[in-house]
Design an enzyme around this catalytic site. Structure first.
Site, PDB file in Angstrom:
ATOM      1  N   GLU A   1     -51.314   2.974  29.042  1.00  0.00           N
ATOM      2  CA  GLU A   1     -51.540   3.459  30.404  1.00  0.00           C
ATOM      3  C   GLU A   1     -52.787   2.858  31.031  1.00  0.00           C
ATOM      4  O   GLU A   1     -52.792   2.475  32.195  1.00  0.00           O
ATOM      5  CB  GLU A   1     -51.639   4.993  30.409  1.00  0.00           C
ATOM      6  CG  GLU A   1     -50.300   5.716  30.360  1.00  0.00           C
ATOM      7  CD  GLU A   1     -49.651   5.724  28.986  1.00  0.00           C
ATOM      8  OE1 GLU A   1     -50.302   5.285  28.019  1.00  0.00           O
ATOM      9  OE2 GLU A   1     -48.495   6.165  28.879  1.00  0.00           O
TER      10      GLU A   1
ATOM     11  N   HIS B   1     -48.034  18.329  27.513  1.00  0.00           N
ATOM     12  CA  HIS B   1     -47.093  17.731  28.463  1.00  0.00           C
ATOM     13  C   HIS B   1     -46.819  18.603  29.677  1.00  0.00           C
ATOM     14  O   HIS B   1     -45.805  18.416  30.347  1.00  0.00           O
ATOM     15  CB  HIS B   1     -45.759  17.463  27.760  1.00  0.00           C
ATOM     16  CG  HIS B   1     -45.730  16.229  26.937  1.00  0.00           C
ATOM     17  ND1 HIS B   1     -46.378  16.118  25.739  1.00  0.00           N
ATOM     18  CD2 HIS B   1     -45.136  15.022  27.126  1.00  0.00           C
ATOM     19  CE1 HIS B   1     -46.161  14.916  25.225  1.00  0.00           C
ATOM     20  NE2 HIS B   1     -45.422  14.227  26.038  1.00  0.00           N
TER      21      HIS B   1
HETATM   22  C1  TPP Z   1     -49.627   8.077  26.078  1.00  0.00           C
HETATM   23  C2  TPP Z   1     -48.170   8.347  26.174  1.00  0.00           C
HETATM   24  N1  TPP Z   1     -47.401   7.548  26.926  1.00  0.00           N
HETATM   25  C3  TPP Z   1     -46.077   7.748  26.999  1.00  0.00           C
HETATM   26  C4  TPP Z   1     -45.496   8.775  26.323  1.00  0.00           C
HETATM   27  C5  TPP Z   1     -43.983   8.988  26.388  1.00  0.00           C
HETATM   28  N2  TPP Z   1     -43.406   8.619  25.086  1.00  0.00           N
HETATM   29  C6  TPP Z   1     -43.128   9.568  24.175  1.00  0.00           C
HETATM   30  S1  TPP Z   1     -42.586   8.905  22.755  1.00  0.00           S
HETATM   31  C7  TPP Z   1     -42.714   7.328  23.330  1.00  0.00           C
HETATM   32  C8  TPP Z   1     -42.343   6.168  22.460  1.00  0.00           C
HETATM   33  C9  TPP Z   1     -43.204   6.042  21.246  1.00  0.00           C
HETATM   34  O1  TPP Z   1     -42.718   5.052  20.391  1.00  0.00           O
HETATM   35  P1  TPP Z   1     -43.222   4.889  18.891  1.00  0.00           P
HETATM   36  O2  TPP Z   1     -44.704   4.990  18.846  1.00  0.00           O
HETATM   37  O3  TPP Z   1     -42.626   3.642  18.374  1.00  0.00           O
HETATM   38  O4  TPP Z   1     -42.652   6.145  18.106  1.00  0.00           O
HETATM   39  P2  TPP Z   1     -41.137   6.541  17.797  1.00  0.00           P
HETATM   40  O5  TPP Z   1     -40.657   7.403  18.927  1.00  0.00           O
HETATM   41  O6  TPP Z   1     -40.360   5.298  17.656  1.00  0.00           O
HETATM   42  O7  TPP Z   1     -41.186   7.336  16.546  1.00  0.00           O
HETATM   43  C10 TPP Z   1     -43.155   7.351  24.647  1.00  0.00           C
HETATM   44  C11 TPP Z   1     -43.362   6.151  25.473  1.00  0.00           C
HETATM   45  C12 TPP Z   1     -46.343   9.624  25.581  1.00  0.00           C
HETATM   46  N3  TPP Z   1     -45.869  10.696  24.939  1.00  0.00           N
HETATM   47  N4  TPP Z   1     -47.665   9.373  25.501  1.00  0.00           N
END
Ligand code: TPP
Ligand code: TPP
Ligand code: MG
Ligand code: MG
Lengths: 326, 357, 326, 357
Positions: free
Chosen positions: C60, C129
């Site tokens: 972000e 959230h």
């Molecule tokens: C700082 C932030 N940005 C965006 C989100 C929305 N979001 C939730 S999970 C996610 C993807 C995360 O991917 P990863 O770290 O690979 O974990 P996975 O879901 O694959 O276990 C996003 C973008 C968030 N929760 N926090």
């Protein structure tokens, strides 16, 4: 009683707590070898060693977050942010972790930590380095927000902060570090959520905190010369907010002025004034006045900067306005 | 990215210990899978609210590592955290009750799916801001050494989290502190190929995520994350080293998320059915099952029993969650601050934490 | 006039501005291939290509900051934050760069950008959230802060936002995305700093914004059944704040209730109420009431969550209180 | 860290172009040094307020790069920015006036030392939050390609800034965008060995800072930053490449800050006098002077004239700053928003920026 500067009062609180409690560690940028930008931590590295006085890279989010983790495991970190402006980089850690962990863990963990450093404008530090962030942080439940004005408060509130089981936003002020004052010697601590009457008066209540307390006191002197007796309340703490002390005062003076250094819109004075309206509406003979900084990013030029922050004269004028003498 | 591009260590005979552990963890993995399937169903039934992210497909990663640490070790992870809690000993009922928002939940119903906590078992949460737990885990590791314990900390994180400053800043701290033996942490990158709809190739300029740790002087390696036995061997080696040295270490484990990102990710426009099917052909539970069978340690009978046990445990968990009461209304205002009013007023009492003064 | 959902109203504003102005680019997480978490950007990648609809990694601070740089060079980026909660990671970029660049560069650069996404609580999204950050951002000069309630406002204000020469904090609401309403077809835009009277009434003024406008309207219906006619004002915009429209209303009703979803201390309602006190103190027959969320991190359990956010009944009760009917 | 640990390319004959440029930039470097000395004096005299960070010792870095870019190229830096502005063509008087907080200053007296801006010369500022300008520069580079220009962007940053998420997140973006030819940026790490009182060894787990860029697929190199001619050769090569490919590139230049971190850093407890003396023995101005003399291109006479010119220019700058008026009081409220009230009310007017609709 000893006469100490605000800086030394802070430093002595750190030393006393560190001497008594090995869980207390210090962490921040240039607090060790460099002795601290404002020398609040001078010589503490030598005294406690690098394991307890932890110099960090420039990574506010990282080290504030790491301190939260330390606190979750039972340490009591005191984090120095070189100025509060930089804390915005760690805002997510502060409000999404430190403030909320106790809650969303269902009480399984808590975060006994202090984040401290200078808040507010200095002298010609420009727009990015002159912010006063109390309203920003005081909005978030789970945090304590403290803003000592005197050396005694600096020490007494810092001790309470270090002993707190929850995160404390500890707002110092660069202009106050060199200020001297009497500080009790004994195991002295001041409670959170308790304002102090810095000056008694019958005509109007002036509410302030941190550096603005002194502007309010000076204004009160000037007003006294004109026969107007202002009561000055030093909030000390913004979350929790001691509305009772203010209301008690207003119920005698029937007039109130709230002073803050920062931008008026959505600033701390709005909340303080609202608490007066909510608890003492019928006592008021005039609208509550707000004295605030100009609603602009801080300019560099000294000629503009002095116009951007509130002064004694603004407080005097606001008081007179509440008295219908403008 | 093909998870098989990383070579799986060749199968060899299992030691007695390994055999016992593998059988035990086979059961746990089956339980976790069954739990997640049920959680998705309960979500569709409206019993579970908010976000729900299941771990199906990635079980061998957490299982391998959590099977290799001591009872007093600790760990942190993100929001994809149900299996981690169950693996570590939380009652499935307490986990399900948390998802149902009940008073008997792991976090009293206040945290939900994304914020499981089980501190009694060393599980320090359960976080919803991607990357936000990494600094905490790093500081926690420091605290463990500061307290002169031999305990270590695991920090699970996703491939997507690796692009956040919330990863980089603490990684550098861990590198600096680890050199001095002050940061016994293992970062476990669960590279399941995607961050929501974004594959690693489109989110990380360099797709070898383990390599990122080198730039912080954190030794690291990359391995297949689908074979429990291999992950566990790796984990034992790494954990021993971190415990001995107090230094940080990182592993990137290649795995795959079988389900959508969360329960709301229905269409998955970012990947093909074929890709999912291919990944499912390397199901970590099947792989472990096959290895145990090959070693002659698992019969059809036993498999059936493990599945029946899981079924029973999950049914029981749902029943427990259903029948549990919601949090009392006054819980709304509890756990915001620990101190009661009197303490705040005096300010002097030591409202001690876990340590002693 | 066409009937559109709030989501489609936003999307059509994006399309119209992008069709007309190549400087407009979209940037954010999963806005392209994934079609946007709330599908506001659905199909736009196909329409405008990856150079203009830029999917980003989870960073972000990085992509908000990059968008500021694009804006400084003359583009007009519209940044999607998946939810406003994540914007706290970019807070430094937003308040120290976007908001202040025009000022500290002495007017040499400006930052024509929009940051948009859902603000406020959803359903059971828990503490990290569920935040409503309008008061946090509206404190900072240099930003516009906008919070549309209806599809028409969503479209009209987003168009103004994209055409603005200064950064806009554009606060949507997840609960509203599916809501339908009439939206004018023509080159339609709504000005910043102009509130709307959502319902006329003579007895009390209820001020709200975003989703709370609908709670206020429902409360007004209930009150009408009891013979109490509430005027409902939809702020639309918090910075600048249209105090004139509120004051005009209060000078007729003599009573006011301000509604906000978020924590009471240092929240938006304090500022709005203070503006009423400052400009219409003598018109008030009763203290201004605040209706706000509970001062706690948002709990997950639905039973607790419903108690944490304000409801129609709370507004009804507050109105009655101002009328001395409680 | 010894700056000489990086090998300086062996001196070779200077081309005609190089000779001309070197003479010109020798003058500019002397001017910048003289300017900084004077700024420090004016600070002590109370004419300059706030923070003041001088560039003395590091001149060859900015000079080498700024001498190698085109007039329409752009750049960003942090708060140690006076020399950058002067090198790029800002009048020393306007820079000094900014430090004095005068209306004639580069930013009308509103920004001060940390926030110099000279957009007419492609200088996009002057930033006080460490690392905070790196995302901006990265996005600006994207915009330049988006607008289908051949312009490129330079981003100067300190060694200390490399530990911030504000560095890592945009570096990854630059890696991703650069691969597609969409991010013509050169990151120039001015490794002056210290971030305030913290040496690189204590702030970065790995001290090869250039190497950090590899993890974002950004090609990079490390070089001595004290020899203008060598820096410029490097810069010309790198800038050409970035302009041609639209890809990102990074250089780490080893240099040294001769003065304290800022004007308030008097005691410098973090380094020894000997260390400073040793570093000063490789003064970039002397190095360039020596090379020009060795090439027979600079006489004592000329050196004297260059110094006299610098002296005169700085004296004149101070006089200009002194005599300039402060900003008009109403400036306080200007430049917060661009739109006037009427525009806000209608909301429909296109208050166009630099592009056209
Ligand atoms: C700082 C932030 N940005 C965006 C989100 C929305 N979001 C939730 S999970 C996610 C993807 C995360 O991917 P990863 O770290 O690979 O974990 P996975 O879901 O694959 O276990 C996003 C973008 C968030 N929760 N926090
Ligand atoms: C985010 C942030 N943290 C801390 C500071 C205080 N600070 C100002 S300059 C500086 C050191 C920066 O070092 P480096 O990046 O190496 O640049 P140099 O001063 O050596 O040119 C620090 C810590 C700041 N301005 N911003
Ligand atoms: Mg992933
Ligand atoms: Mg440096």
């Amino acid at each position: 009683m000893a006469e100490l500067t605000y800086r030394d009062a802070l430093r002595s609180a750190l030393i006393e707590e560190m001497d008594h409690d090995r869980r207390v560690v210090l962490i921040g940028e240039d607090i060790g070898v460099y002795q601290g930008t404002f020398r609040v931590t001078a010589d503490l590295l030598k005294r406690y060693g690098p394991g307890r006085v932890i110099d960090t890279p420039i990574s506010e989010l990282g080290f504030v977050g790491a301190a939260i983790g330390m606190a979750m495991l039972g340490l009591r970190p005191v984090v120095e942010v070189m100025t509060w402006n930089f804390s915005l980089l760690a805002m997510d850690q502060i409000v999404n972790n430190a403030a909320k962990l106790r809650y969303f863990s269902g009480g399984q963990v808590n975060v006994p930590m202090v984040i401290r450093g200078p808040n507010g404008a200095g002298v010609q530090l420009s727009a990015q380095h002159s912010q006063s962030l109390e309203a920003t942080y005081a909005h978030f439940p789970g945090l304590y927000v403290v803003a000592p004005a005197t050396p005694a408060e600096a020490k007494g509130l810092l001790r309470t902060a270090i002993r707190s089981d929850d995160p404390v936003i500890f707002l110092e002020n660069a202009a106050l570090y060199g200020m001297k004052g009497e500080v009790p010697d004994s195991d002295f601590a001041l409670p959170f959520g308790k304002a102090a009457v810095a000056r008694s008066g019958r005509d109007v209540t002036v509410v302030a905190y941190s550096r603005m307390v002194f502007a309010a006191l000076t204004a009160a002197e000037q007003l006294a010369a004109e026969g107007i007796e202002a009561e000055v309340i030093n909030m000390r703490c913004l979350r929790p907010l001691d509305a009772a002390t203010i209301v008690e005062s207003v119920s005698r003076t029937h007039r109130a002025v709230v002073v803050q250094e920062q931008w008026k819109p959505f600033g701390a004075a709005a909340e303080i004034a609202m608490r007066i309206y909510e608890d003492a509406f019928d006592q008021l003979d005039a609208p509550v006045e707000r004295v605030t900084g100009a609603d602009v990013p801080m300019p560099y030029a000294r000629t503009l900067e002095v116009r951007a922050v509130p002064h004694e004269a603004d407080i005097v004028a606001a008081v007179k306005k509440t008295l219908g003498k403008d | 990215m093909d998870t098989r591009s990383v070579k799986t260590a060749s199968p060899r005979d299992l030691s007695r210990d390994e055999l016992a552990a593998s059988l035990e963890w086979y059961g746990k993995m089956v339980l976790a899978r069954r739990f997640e399937d049920e959680a998705e169903r309960e979500f569709r039934r409206g019993k579970i609210g908010g976000y729900l992210h299941v771990y199906s497909g990635q079980e061998a990663v957490a299982a391998g590592f959590l099977s290799a640490i001591r009872p007093d070790d600790i760990f942190f992870t993100a929001y994809r955290d149900h299996a981690h809690a169950i693996f570590r000993g939380a009652a499935p009922g307490a986990v399900m009750a948390e998802l149902f928002g009940k008073a008997t939940g792991l976090a009293k119903g206040k945290g939900g799916s994304m914020h499981l906590f089980d501190v009694a078992h060393g599980f320090y949460g359960g976080y919803g801001i991607v990357g936000g737990h990494i600094p905490l885990a790093t500081g926690a590791a420091y605290a463990l050494r500061y307290q002169k314990t031999e305990r270590i900390c695991l920090c699970f994180l996703g491939d997507g989290a690796m692009n956040s400053g919330s990863f980089h800043e603490p990684a550098n701290l861990a590198g600096l502190w680890g050199k001095q033996g002050l940061c016994p942490i293992v970062y476990i990158v669960e590279n399941n190929q995607y961050a929501m709809g974004t594959p690693v190739e489109r989110s990380s300029a360099v797709t070898n995520l383990a390599g990122r740790f080198s730039t912080y002087a954190i030794d690291n390696e990359r391995a297949d994350g689908m074979d429990f036995i291999e992950v566990r061997r790796l984990a034992e080696r790494v954990v021993r080293r971190v415990r001995e040295t107090g230094g940080s270490y990182a592993v990137e484990l290649l795995t795959y998320r079988f389900a959508g990102h969360g329960a709301a990710d229905l269409f998955q426009p970012y990947r093909t059915k074929e890709e999912i099917a291919q990944a499912r052909s390397r199901d970590p539970i099947t792989i472990l099952e096959d290895r145990l069978r090959a070693a002659g340690a698992l019969t059809d009978e036993q498999v059936k029993r493990v599945h029946a046990d899981a079924e029973r445990a999950v049914t029981e968990a749902v029943r427990f969650a259903e029948e549990s009461p919601p949090p009392a209304p006054e819980e709304l205002y509890k756990d915001v601050y620990g101190a009661r009013d009197e303490d705040e007023k005096t300010g002097t009492r030591d409202r001690g934490n876990t340590g002693t003064r």
